[in-house]
Design a protein around this motif. Structure first.
Motif: not given
Length: 256
Positions: A26-49
């Motif tokens: 496709s000639a159309t490319s979509h670029k999104l901004r993603i804000d990932f709110v998290s803590d470095v000590s959060c296990p679910w944050c590693a899973v989500g990333l």
């Protein structure tokens, strides 16, 4: 914000019809901004990333994204001595030691599914993470790719290797390992540099209603909460980019 999914940790979603694939030609490319709110000590944050990055790989090259990691402290009250992990979990969540171990096994399995290794036996203490967030703020000023590299290094250092993310020696070493200026990292950590900016970011997202992490915000409007499976992120990315047939529902709020 439009809450696309709001559970932490995420349950397995009911089977659904796969979203249509984006055409790589496709000639159309979509670029999104993603804000990932998290803590470095959060296990679910590693899973989500891990799941988010897997989803981004699936939708490329039709959809790309620029990630920005935003600060959230799970345990801002912790002193420099930290706290025993099992003691912390049982006190904070009112669960038994057996339940804490069972939860750790669930997280270990979810991490393995997205290529992240958890080693709860090495993660014996919980630490304050504010200085890690200060360093991540500085890394963002160097560019999103640099911040992503440091974020992943911090998650691995604590959740896999059991290192102390409040230890300045650990933080400087990790900065160097991802190609950052270690002298400047030392200067930042030895001062109050980036502290006010980090606290402003924390307040911004708290004021927007973020109370648990990970919280993933697509294009400053659409919220996905929790360590969701890859398919949930993929479907959301396609919807927000306008490539899926199903419309998004719900009112939208914008983060300033």
């Amino acid at each position: 914000m439009d809450a696309m999914n709001n559970t932490t940790p995420a349950p397995t979603p009911a089977p659904s019809t796969p979203a249509p694939s984006a055409s790589p030609t496709s000639a159309t490319s979509h670029k999104l901004r993603i804000d990932f709110v998290s803590d470095v000590s959060c296990p679910w944050c590693a899973v989500g990333l891990g799941a988010l990055q897997a989803a981004l790989a699936r939708v490329a090259p039709g959809i790309t994204a620029e990630l920005h990691f935003q600060p959230f402290e799970l345990n801002p009250q912790l002193g420099p001595e930290g706290q025993d992990t099992v003691e912390h979990l049982t006190e904070k969540y009112g669960i038994s030691a057996e339940q804490a171990r069972a939860n750790a096994e669930v997280i270990r399995e979810r991490g393995a599914a997205v290529g992240f290794t958890f080693d709860p036996d090495r993660r014996s203490r919980v630490w304050n993470t504010f200085d890690a967030h200060r360093l991540l703020h500085w890394a963002e000023l160097q560019g999103p790719a640099q911040q992503l590299a440091l974020k992943k290094a911090l998650l691995k250092a604590y959740l896999t290797d059991g290192e102390n993310p409040s230890d300045h020696g650990v933080l400087v070493r990790l900065a160097g390992e991802v190609g950052m200026d270690t002298d400047r990292a030392c200067e930042i950590l030895a001062s109050d540099a980036c502290a006010d900016a980090t606290r402003r970011r924390q307040k911004q997202f708290a004021d927007a209603g973020i109370r648990s992490v990970p919280a993933i915000i697509l294009d400053r409007q659409h919220l996905i909460s929790g360590g969701q499976p890859v398919e949930v992120f993929e479907r959301a990315l396609r919807q927000v980019a306008g490539l899926a047939s199903a419309p998004l529902d719900g009112a939208k709020e914008h983060l300033a």
